[in-house]
Motif scaffolding. Structure first.
Motif, PDB file in Angstrom:
ATOM      1  N   ALA A 158       4.756   6.381  -0.702  1.00  0.00           N
ATOM      2  CA  ALA A 158       3.344   6.745  -0.832  1.00  0.00           C
ATOM      3  C   ALA A 158       3.253   7.782  -1.938  1.00  0.00           C
ATOM      4  CB  ALA A 158       2.788   7.294   0.484  1.00  0.00           C
ATOM      5  N   HIS A 191      -7.890   1.255  -2.720  1.00  0.00           N
ATOM      6  CA  HIS A 191      -6.476   1.147  -2.317  1.00  0.00           C
ATOM      7  C   HIS A 191      -5.822   2.521  -2.121  1.00  0.00           C
ATOM      8  CE1 HIS A 191      -6.298  -3.191  -3.060  1.00  0.00           C
ATOM      9  NE2 HIS A 191      -6.954  -2.964  -4.190  1.00  0.00           N
ATOM     10  N   HIS A 192      -6.604   3.577  -2.055  1.00  0.00           N
ATOM     11  CA  HIS A 192      -6.011   4.913  -1.935  1.00  0.00           C
ATOM     12  C   HIS A 192      -6.497   5.661  -0.698  1.00  0.00           C
ATOM     13  CE1 HIS A 192      -3.874   4.706  -5.701  1.00  0.00           C
ATOM     14  NE2 HIS A 192      -4.972   4.360  -6.338  1.00  0.00           N
ATOM     15  N   THR A 193      -6.971   4.936   0.302  1.00  0.00           N
ATOM     16  CA  THR A 193      -7.383   5.596   1.532  1.00  0.00           C
ATOM     17  C   THR A 193      -6.180   5.787   2.448  1.00  0.00           C
ATOM     18  OG1 THR A 193      -7.939   3.448   2.488  1.00  0.00           O
ATOM     19  CG2 THR A 193      -9.730   4.681   1.449  1.00  0.00           C
ATOM     20  N   ARG A 194      -6.197   6.885   3.193  1.00  0.00           N
ATOM     21  CA  ARG A 194      -5.153   7.137   4.183  1.00  0.00           C
ATOM     22  C   ARG A 194      -5.653   6.617   5.523  1.00  0.00           C
ATOM     23  NH1 ARG A 194      -3.500  13.254   5.543  1.00  0.00           N
ATOM     24  NH2 ARG A 194      -2.490  13.121   3.493  1.00  0.00           N
ATOM     25  N   LYS A 206      -7.328   4.592   8.387  1.00  0.00           N
ATOM     26  CA  LYS A 206      -8.376   3.597   8.539  1.00  0.00           C
ATOM     27  C   LYS A 206      -9.775   4.174   8.351  1.00  0.00           C
ATOM     28  CE  LYS A 206      -8.094  -0.048  10.117  1.00  0.00           C
ATOM     29  NZ  LYS A 206      -8.069  -1.403   9.527  1.00  0.00           N
ATOM     30  N   SER A 227     -12.538   1.376   0.585  1.00  0.00           N
ATOM     31  CA  SER A 227     -11.366   0.556   0.877  1.00  0.00           C
ATOM     32  C   SER A 227     -10.809  -0.101  -0.380  1.00  0.00           C
ATOM     33  CB  SER A 227     -11.725  -0.513   1.913  1.00  0.00           C
ATOM     34  OG  SER A 227     -10.626  -1.351   2.201  1.00  0.00           O
ATOM     35  N   ASN A 271       0.695  12.469   0.579  1.00  0.00           N
ATOM     36  CA  ASN A 271       0.878  11.909   1.921  1.00  0.00           C
ATOM     37  C   ASN A 271       2.242  12.212   2.539  1.00  0.00           C
ATOM     38  OD1 ASN A 271      -1.655  10.506   2.380  1.00  0.00           O
ATOM     39  ND2 ASN A 271      -1.044   9.179   0.685  1.00  0.00           N
ATOM     40  N   GLY A 290      -1.165   3.723   4.404  1.00  0.00           N
ATOM     41  CA  GLY A 290      -2.337   2.886   4.600  1.00  0.00           C
ATOM     42  C   GLY A 290      -2.502   2.442   6.033  1.00  0.00           C
ATOM     43  N   THR A 338       3.267  -3.948   1.517  1.00  0.00           N
ATOM     44  CA  THR A 338       1.809  -4.098   1.611  1.00  0.00           C
ATOM     45  C   THR A 338       1.150  -3.900   0.248  1.00  0.00           C
ATOM     46  OG1 THR A 338       1.304  -1.744   2.051  1.00  0.00           O
ATOM     47  CG2 THR A 338       1.926  -3.110   3.943  1.00  0.00           C
ATOM     48  N   GLY A 358       3.502   1.448   0.842  1.00  0.00           N
ATOM     49  CA  GLY A 358       2.124   1.726   1.236  1.00  0.00           C
ATOM     50  C   GLY A 358       2.072   2.268   2.644  1.00  0.00           C
TER      51      GLY A 358
END
Length: 309
Positions: free
Chosen positions: A172, A294-297, A299, A291, A176, A151, A209, A148
């Motif tokens: 990832a 679970h696929h956000t790059r 923050k 959020s 990414n 993330g 993670t 992860g």
């Protein structure tokens, strides 16, 4: 003041944008006028009741960046007007215009970045730092596999490990790859196309993670005496001994001194928080929905007030 509170546990609909009294600092405490608040997976786990029953109503949020505007009686480390950031305790509230915290939880924010980027640091930055340095003891010349890696925690861990002089492998999705290489990953593994245990080789440290099957398959990639740290999974009894390795589940500590160390490194330039989405405080529900995919790059950050600069 405006704040996001919950009066019951549940989905994003339980988050209410409402007026509440402004908090007053007690002995050894400071009040922060919040400029930005970071979003963490722990936030929606608390909101949904996954973390357990807690006193309600509760102001949501753990990460803040802002300006000290008042202090309580007694000795405190910060004075009104100073720019700070902090990981606050559950219930103290980051999704609000003001919060009151013990000054030991607080550090001066990095000088080289703004409040929005600073608000992205505390929980994820401390989780990455404590996982790979305080727990696993990662050293220069060692190797680390970070699951992860794109993330919030993972992207800090990649940069911290690179700063330390370790060889960094990150897992990832394909989109990414260039991002991870740009922040310091030496090797990229597309988890959708490759089984990491077939291409990572043997490593000194694994930071997990993700949990689940990824966690279970990670034992086999560790060198004898290596260390597996998971931010999400419990360590099954007897398994580390079976593989001749060590393991621990992270419980992130609030630590103003470590935040100050992280701020100093950020000001030296080798590490930078990655913020990909900024939303107003009133859109905290949307931030949680993002959020939870679970696929956000990097923050997600809530802008609470305009940056005074």
């Amino acid at each position: 003041m405006k704040a996001i509170r919950i009066h019951e546990f549940g989905g994003t609909e339980v988050m209410k944008y409402e007026d509440i009294p402004q908090p007053q600092p007690g002995p050894g405490e400071i009040r922060i006028r919040i400029i930005a608040a970071g979003i963490n997976p722990m936030d929606w786990k608390i909101r949904s009741g996954m973390v357990g029953e807690m006193p309600l109503p509760m102001i949501m949020g753990l990460d803040v960046a802002g300006i000290v505007d008042d202090q309580g009686p007694g000795e405190v480390s910060f004075r009104p007007g100073e720019e700070v950031f902090a990981k606050v305790s559950i219930g103290q509230g980051g999704y609000a215009e003001y919060t009151v915290v013990n000054s030991a939880q607080v550090a001066r924010k990095p000088k080289s970045i703004g409040f929005v980027e600073s608000a992205a640091i505390p929980t994820a930055g401390l989780a990455a730092w404590q996982s790979i340095f305080d727990i696993a003891g990662l050293e220069k010349g060692q190797s680390i596999l970070i699951h992860g890696a794109a993330g919030g925690v993972g992207s800090f861990a990649v940069q911290f490990a690179r700063w330390k002089g370790a060889y960094v492998i990150g897992t990832a999705s394909e989109k990414n790859e260039q991002f991870l290489k740009s922040i310091g990953a030496d090797k990229f593994i597309d988890y959708k196309k490759q089984r990491f245990e077939n291409v990572a080789g043997k490593v000194d440290v694994v930071l997990d993670t993700i949990g689940g099957d990824t966690f279970e398959r990670s034992w086999g990639v560790l060198k004898p005496g290596g260390f597996l740290v998971s931010t999400v999974a419990r360590i099954p009894e007897g398994v580390p001994e079976k593989y001749g390795v060590r393991a621990q589940t992270l419980m992130t500590r609030t630590d103003g001194e470590e935040l100050a160390q992280i701020a100093a490194i950020i000001d030296e330039q080798p590490v930078k928080p990655v913020v990909t989405t900024v939303l107003p405080l009133s859109e905290a529900q949307k931030a949680h929905e993002m959020s939870e995919t679970h696929h956000t790059r990097g923050k997600i950050v809530l802008r609470v007030a305009e940056d005074p600069q």
